[in-house]
Design a protein around this motif. Structure first.
Motif, PDB file in Angstrom:
ATOM      1  N   ALA A 219      49.446  66.058  20.491  1.00 42.52           N
ATOM      2  CA  ALA A 219      49.715  67.298  20.895  1.00 42.52           C
ATOM      3  C   ALA A 219      49.882  67.516  22.330  1.00 42.52           C
ATOM      4  CB  ALA A 219      48.309  68.009  20.467  1.00 42.52           C
ATOM      5  N   LEU A 220      49.157  66.742  23.102  1.00 44.75           N
ATOM      6  CA  LEU A 220      49.233  66.857  24.398  1.00 44.75           C
ATOM      7  C   LEU A 220      50.704  66.610  24.924  1.00 44.75           C
ATOM      8  CD1 LEU A 220      45.943  64.791  25.639  1.00 44.75           C
ATOM      9  CD2 LEU A 220      46.655  67.385  25.723  1.00 44.75           C
ATOM     10  N   ASN A 221      51.661  66.018  24.215  1.00 49.03           N
ATOM     11  CA  ASN A 221      53.062  66.144  24.251  1.00 49.03           C
ATOM     12  C   ASN A 221      53.848  67.199  23.623  1.00 49.03           C
ATOM     13  OD1 ASN A 221      53.391  63.515  25.928  1.00 49.03           O
ATOM     14  ND2 ASN A 221      52.019  62.656  24.386  1.00 49.03           N
ATOM     15  N   ASN A 222      53.144  68.148  23.175  1.00 47.99           N
ATOM     16  CA  ASN A 222      53.914  69.203  22.260  1.00 47.99           C
ATOM     17  C   ASN A 222      53.908  70.476  23.135  1.00 47.99           C
ATOM     18  OD1 ASN A 222      53.756  71.426  20.189  1.00 47.99           O
ATOM     19  ND2 ASN A 222      54.604  69.827  19.178  1.00 47.99           N
ATOM     20  N   PRO A 223      54.825  71.005  23.779  1.00 47.08           N
ATOM     21  CA  PRO A 223      54.806  72.245  24.501  1.00 47.08           C
ATOM     22  C   PRO A 223      54.206  73.438  23.781  1.00 47.08           C
ATOM     23  CG  PRO A 223      57.153  71.080  24.483  1.00 47.08           C
ATOM     24  CD  PRO A 223      56.243  70.340  23.578  1.00 47.08           C
ATOM     25  N   GLU A 224      54.475  73.566  22.400  1.00 49.07           N
ATOM     26  CA  GLU A 224      54.035  74.901  21.797  1.00 49.07           C
ATOM     27  C   GLU A 224      52.357  74.664  21.698  1.00 49.07           C
ATOM     28  OE1 GLU A 224      54.979  78.251  20.383  1.00 49.07           O
ATOM     29  OE2 GLU A 224      56.577  76.498  20.704  1.00 49.07           O
ATOM     30  N   PHE A 225      51.694  73.279  21.485  1.00 52.35           N
ATOM     31  CA  PHE A 225      50.269  73.273  21.672  1.00 52.35           C
ATOM     32  C   PHE A 225      49.919  73.555  22.944  1.00 52.35           C
ATOM     33  CE2 PHE A 225      46.759  70.564  22.925  1.00 52.35           C
ATOM     34  CZ  PHE A 225      45.721  71.044  21.987  1.00 52.35           C
ATOM     35  N   LEU A 238      47.353  66.178  33.354  1.00 53.69           N
ATOM     36  CA  LEU A 238      47.718  65.508  32.042  1.00 53.69           C
ATOM     37  C   LEU A 238      47.557  64.382  31.957  1.00 53.69           C
ATOM     38  CD1 LEU A 238      49.013  66.459  29.326  1.00 53.69           C
ATOM     39  CD2 LEU A 238      51.197  66.107  30.295  1.00 53.69           C
ATOM     40  N   GLN A 239      48.117  63.511  32.694  1.00 54.32           N
ATOM     41  CA  GLN A 239      48.081  61.998  32.536  1.00 54.32           C
ATOM     42  C   GLN A 239      46.637  61.698  32.524  1.00 54.32           C
ATOM     43  OE1 GLN A 239      50.462  60.161  31.548  1.00 54.32           O
ATOM     44  NE2 GLN A 239      51.624  61.968  31.932  1.00 54.32           N
ATOM     45  N   GLN A 240      45.600  62.100  33.254  1.00 56.84           N
ATOM     46  CA  GLN A 240      44.191  62.133  33.130  1.00 56.84           C
ATOM     47  C   GLN A 240      43.620  62.305  31.865  1.00 56.84           C
ATOM     48  OE1 GLN A 240      42.220  60.418  35.690  1.00 56.84           O
ATOM     49  NE2 GLN A 240      40.808  60.456  33.795  1.00 56.84           N
ATOM     50  N   ALA A 241      43.938  63.309  31.337  1.00 57.83           N
ATOM     51  CA  ALA A 241      43.481  63.929  29.890  1.00 57.83           C
ATOM     52  C   ALA A 241      43.972  62.773  29.099  1.00 57.83           C
ATOM     53  CB  ALA A 241      43.975  65.161  29.635  1.00 57.83           C
ATOM     54  N   ILE A 242      45.420  62.302  28.880  1.00 58.67           N
ATOM     55  CA  ILE A 242      45.907  61.442  27.958  1.00 58.67           C
ATOM     56  C   ILE A 242      44.969  60.242  28.077  1.00 58.67           C
ATOM     57  CG2 ILE A 242      47.804  59.902  27.558  1.00 58.67           C
ATOM     58  CD1 ILE A 242      49.630  62.230  28.143  1.00 58.67           C
ATOM     59  N   SER A 243      44.644  59.516  29.529  1.00 58.49           N
ATOM     60  CA  SER A 243      43.940  58.505  29.548  1.00 58.49           C
ATOM     61  C   SER A 243      42.588  58.593  28.968  1.00 58.49           C
ATOM     62  CB  SER A 243      43.828  58.211  31.144  1.00 58.49           C
ATOM     63  OG  SER A 243      42.993  56.937  31.441  1.00 58.49           O
ATOM     64  N   ASN A 244      41.756  59.672  29.103  1.00 57.91           N
ATOM     65  CA  ASN A 244      40.505  59.771  28.629  1.00 57.91           C
ATOM     66  C   ASN A 244      40.461  59.910  27.143  1.00 57.91           C
ATOM     67  OD1 ASN A 244      39.446  60.407  31.374  1.00 57.91           O
ATOM     68  ND2 ASN A 244      39.523  62.474  31.276  1.00 57.91           N
ATOM     69  N   ILE A 245      41.393  60.483  26.616  1.00 57.12           N
ATOM     70  CA  ILE A 245      41.334  60.561  25.034  1.00 57.12           C
ATOM     71  C   ILE A 245      41.573  59.286  24.499  1.00 57.12           C
ATOM     72  CG2 ILE A 245      42.683  61.491  23.184  1.00 57.12           C
ATOM     73  CD1 ILE A 245      40.679  63.464  24.442  1.00 57.12           C
ATOM     74  N   SER A 246      42.498  58.579  25.120  1.00 52.85           N
ATOM     75  CA  SER A 246      43.034  57.037  24.972  1.00 52.85           C
ATOM     76  C   SER A 246      42.004  56.154  24.830  1.00 52.85           C
ATOM     77  CB  SER A 246      44.391  56.481  25.576  1.00 52.85           C
ATOM     78  OG  SER A 246      45.538  57.388  25.603  1.00 52.85           O
ATOM     79  N   GLN A 247      41.181  56.346  26.111  1.00 54.58           N
ATOM     80  CA  GLN A 247      40.093  55.328  26.186  1.00 54.58           C
ATOM     81  C   GLN A 247      38.921  55.391  25.003  1.00 54.58           C
ATOM     82  OE1 GLN A 247      38.561  55.336  30.241  1.00 54.58           O
ATOM     83  NE2 GLN A 247      40.632  55.358  31.036  1.00 54.58           N
ATOM     84  N   THR A 270      36.206  67.926  27.322  1.00 56.16           N
ATOM     85  CA  THR A 270      37.040  67.055  28.072  1.00 56.16           C
ATOM     86  C   THR A 270      38.437  67.605  28.695  1.00 56.16           C
ATOM     87  OG1 THR A 270      36.190  65.006  27.435  1.00 56.16           O
ATOM     88  CG2 THR A 270      38.053  64.710  28.594  1.00 56.16           C
ATOM     89  N   LEU A 271      39.238  67.977  27.511  1.00 56.85           N
ATOM     90  CA  LEU A 271      40.496  68.723  27.543  1.00 56.85           C
ATOM     91  C   LEU A 271      40.364  70.005  28.441  1.00 56.85           C
ATOM     92  CD1 LEU A 271      42.313  67.671  24.576  1.00 56.85           C
ATOM     93  CD2 LEU A 271      42.316  66.431  26.988  1.00 56.85           C
ATOM     94  N   ASN A 272      39.358  70.569  28.217  1.00 56.92           N
ATOM     95  CA  ASN A 272      39.030  72.181  28.880  1.00 56.92           C
ATOM     96  C   ASN A 272      39.119  71.716  30.279  1.00 56.92           C
ATOM     97  OD1 ASN A 272      36.795  73.713  29.900  1.00 56.92           O
ATOM     98  ND2 ASN A 272      38.077  74.886  28.892  1.00 56.92           N
ATOM     99  N   ARG A 273      38.022  70.581  30.631  1.00 57.53           N
ATOM    100  CA  ARG A 273      37.830  70.284  32.248  1.00 57.53           C
ATOM    101  C   ARG A 273      39.166  69.618  32.669  1.00 57.53           C
ATOM    102  NH1 ARG A 273      34.803  66.237  32.613  1.00 57.53           N
ATOM    103  NH2 ARG A 273      34.351  65.749  30.206  1.00 57.53           N
ATOM    104  N   ASN A 274      39.933  68.837  31.984  1.00 51.51           N
ATOM    105  CA  ASN A 274      40.964  68.164  32.667  1.00 51.51           C
ATOM    106  C   ASN A 274      42.281  69.225  32.883  1.00 51.51           C
ATOM    107  OD1 ASN A 274      40.323  65.239  30.945  1.00 51.51           O
ATOM    108  ND2 ASN A 274      39.565  65.645  32.868  1.00 51.51           N
ATOM    109  N   LEU A 275      42.305  69.916  32.053  1.00 50.25           N
ATOM    110  CA  LEU A 275      43.767  70.972  31.660  1.00 50.25           C
ATOM    111  C   LEU A 275      43.420  72.395  31.459  1.00 50.25           C
ATOM    112  CD1 LEU A 275      46.053  68.449  29.587  1.00 50.25           C
ATOM    113  CD2 LEU A 275      46.471  69.200  31.862  1.00 50.25           C
ATOM    114  N   GLY A 276      41.997  72.758  31.367  1.00 52.31           N
ATOM    115  CA  GLY A 276      41.889  74.212  31.264  1.00 52.31           C
ATOM    116  C   GLY A 276      42.352  74.619  29.705  1.00 52.31           C
ATOM    117  N   LEU A 277      42.332  73.684  28.797  1.00 52.64           N
ATOM    118  CA  LEU A 277      42.594  73.799  27.572  1.00 52.64           C
ATOM    119  C   LEU A 277      41.492  74.631  26.854  1.00 52.64           C
ATOM    120  CD1 LEU A 277      44.461  70.696  26.036  1.00 52.64           C
ATOM    121  CD2 LEU A 277      45.395  72.623  27.339  1.00 52.64           C
ATOM    122  N   ARG A 278      41.907  75.653  26.015  1.00 52.84           N
ATOM    123  CA  ARG A 278      40.982  76.251  25.267  1.00 52.84           C
ATOM    124  C   ARG A 278      40.221  75.395  24.100  1.00 52.84           C
ATOM    125  NH1 ARG A 278      42.100  81.405  21.193  1.00 52.84           N
ATOM    126  NH2 ARG A 278      39.752  81.438  20.285  1.00 52.84           N
TER     127      ARG A 278
END
Length: 651
Positions: A219-225, A238-247, A270-278
């Protein structure tokens, strides 16, 4: 309006909105607590835009069974992601109302974060959720037997399409616009309980949770999401968010529903703090990815709590598709570069009355160009309430035509295009299996029989996504003097059944059934019953191979249903149909059903006519009437028959 769609083909009809049952928390989304007022306005504007242009894309199709309020279920069916035909129903699904009407009040509490994750600020005030007994089969690292070939989606492109479809779906967007993190936590807990107790083959919590995290990475690679979730920040964020989820994947295996819930909440924060995602959007995708890991047909479906509890089997998850009296303009469409290709019209609808026909290209609606739009977006534009009009522009053979269509009540019969191909061979198309399919088919057959010299019937099931299992059984019973029609097997007694032919009078008319790769679920049940009981000849291409039963569980924590695969169905011979489907007796590889302007030009129909002329269907019909079953030698026709088929042999 309802949109019935596989991947590239859709039926669009305007339907009255069903009243949604249950209750939805109206808490103001918690993400607002962590976003500045400056950011809220554009975010809500974006959501509103998506709601207007959104697309309802149902990639998961299924067979549906419905449980009445008693303990004894009735059976129905519904179907494929790539069918070029009228899409009305999907896999076999059960609708179960036997669960408590109200959720236990403690379910509104949430779980703690995974202990392996470094603590962060806790603005939402997470509190431990009460435990519930996990079934014994939920042993960590347990590897369930596969549901069947093709039941799990592994194609990266299709998985991305599924994510895109979710966040273009107006119903999903409307749900997100009203939900809260508190409700999402309760919803996830309820979904976990349903999976534990009812899914035919549930994964362990460890596998589910890791799959959900992998889904978030997609989803982090999906523009619509990212657009719907309100992503902000730089590529580094974005890369930090991907890294956090991957780990987190595999780092702290979930052993219970509480662990899984904690991981969901951690990911949302985590994704709210990294990218401001709802947070609510992240939580919803975590739950959806969890369901995707079970099989390709299980799903969360908003605004379906009041859906019909009638059993059905199909690949399309729109139960309303089985309704026969709807409001709309009455057209069937398929994706096209210029907008939408009209594949047919519904008799009695304004599209048919205006003169629209197969092959017309819909290029504009209400002066809005359709180039590049998805089918769902086209459907949204053409939808509306009864009595209103819509202006359209079509391209027919390079010429531009305009028309104004009235949205009106239309009877959508599942039986269409009844006609004689020649002096002795009749043809009827069955588009789906709905409430009146058997009745309508018998009327059509009687009309042909009484007004012609028909001695063989070609029954067209191509593109038929399925529908009600009860109708598939009854329609099979029209032709079978005896024999098993279908059986279902699941985890509970209610999921297990065997249906056999029992009518005292059946049609002895020689029968040829047309199928293709988009014939699914209920239509596969019918084709297998005819083939394996030696009652008729199957012509065309290998069918979809749906073969699973879904149950629709009304949810207590949201106005929605949870659709779970709860059983599989089996052909009369006892073979599993999931991932296998039906192989035609005579395969036709030169396909032209979409371009053929008449039945006489359709290679499948031409092949059927040549088979009828050999007397083979008549031989099978007579033997079946005498209690004998004959085997039909399989053959391939690169174009149409140049050699007569071999005679059937008794088995």
């Amino acid at each position: 309006m309802q949109i019935f769609q596989f991947e590239n083909y859709t039926m669009v009809l305007d339907l009255p909105n069903a009243a949604s049952g249950g209750s939805v928390e109206k808490d103001f989304p918690m993400f607002a607590q962590s976003i500045t007022r400056k950011l809220l306005a554009p975010l809500f504007a974006m959501v509103s835009l998506v709601l207007v242009l959104g697309v309802t894309l149902s990639l998961a199709q299924e067979t549906r069974l419905v449980l009445p309020t008693t303990d004894s279920p009735q059976i129905n069916t519904q179907t494929p992601p790539t069918a070029p035909a009228l899409l009305i129903a999907t896999d076999i699904e059960l609708r179960d109302e036997n669960f408590p009407v109200k959720a236990p009040p403690e379910l509104i509490q949430t779980a703690i974060r995974p202990s392996a994750v470094k603590p962060v600020n806790n603005p939402s005030g997470y509190t431990p959720a009460p435990t519930y007994t996990i079934p014994a089969y939920h042993t960590p690292n347990a590897t369930p037997a596969p549901i069947g070939n093709g039941m799990y989606e592994t194609d990266p492109e299709k998985l991305q399409l599924r994510i895109t479809a979710r966040y273009q779906d107006p119903k999903m967007l409307a749900f997100l616009n009203s939900t809260s993190m508190r409700q999402m936590s309760s919803l996830f807990s309820e979904a976990s309980r349903r999976i534990d107790t009812r899914h035919v083959n549930p994964l362990s919590y460890e596998k589910r949770t890791d799959a959900a995290l992998e889904g978030l990475l997609r989803a982090l690679n999906n523009p619509e999401f990212l657009k719907v979730a309100g992503a902000q920040g730089t590529d580094a964020n974005l890369q930090q968010a991907i890294s956090n989820i991957s780990q987190m994947i595999g780092a702290n295996p979930a052993r219970s529903a509480e662990d899984a819930l904690g991981t969901m909440q951690w990911a949302a924060d985590t994704l709210n703090r990294n990218l401001g995602l709802r947070q609510e959007v992240v939580a919803l995708e975590f739950m959806n990815a969890t369901l995707d890991s079970l099989d390709r047909f299980s799903a969360f479906v908003p605004n379906k709590a009041s859906a019909s509890m009638e059993p059905s089997a199909s690949t399309n998850d729109q139960t309303a598709g089985l309704e026969e009296r709807i409001v709309g303009v009455g057209i069937e469409m398929k994706q096209h570069d210029q907008g939408a290709l009209i594949m047919g019209t519904i008799e009695g609808g304004s599209a048919a009355a205006t003169g629209l026909k197969k092959g017309d290209i819909l290029t504009a609606i209400n002066h809005q160009n359709l180039t590049g739009m998805g089918l769902g977006q086209v459907a949204e534009l053409i939808s509306g309430s009864e009595g209103t009009t819509v202006h359209i522009v079509i391209n027919r053979a390079g010429k531009k035509y305009e028309a104004t269509l009235l949205r009106q009540k239309v009877y959508v019969s599942s039986v269409a295009n009844s006609q004689m191909v020649n002096d002795t061979v009749g043809y009827i198309r069955v588009k789906q299996f709905s409430d009146s399919s058997t009745e309508d088919l018998e009327k059509a057959m009687l009309k042909l029989y009484n007004n012609s010299q028909m001695d063989t019937l070609v029954l067209d099931m191509r593109g038929n996504p399925g529908g009600l299992l009860t109708e598939a059984i009854q329609l099979s019973d029209l032709f079978l003097p005896s024999g098993v029609i279908v059986s279902t097997k699941g985890r509970t007694a209610a999921d297990n059944s065997t249906e056999s032919a029992k009518r005292t009078k059946t049609w002895s008319l020689p029968l040829i059934v047309l199928i293709d790769e988009n014939s699914a679920s209920a239509s596969e049940i019918f084709a297998a019953a005819i083939q394996e009981n030696g009652r008729g000849v199957i012509v065309g291409r290998h069918s979809y191979g749906k073969g699973t039963v879904q149950t629709h569980f009304p949810l207590n924590t949201a106005s929605a249903v949870l659709k779970l695969t709860t059983a599989k169905f089996y052909a009369p011979s006892g073979r599993e149909m999931a991932g296998v489907g039906v192989t035609p007796d005579y395969a036709v590889t030169d396909v032209n059903d979409e371009t053929a302007t008449t039945l006489a030009d359709d290679n499948d129909v031409r092949t059927a006519v040549q088979i009828a002329q050999t007397g083979l269907p008549n031989q099978l019909a007579q033997a079946a009437g005498q209690g004998k079953r004959l085997s039909v030698p399989m053959a391939t026709s690169p174009r149409v028959f140049e050699e007569l088929p071999a005679p059937a042999t008794e088995r």
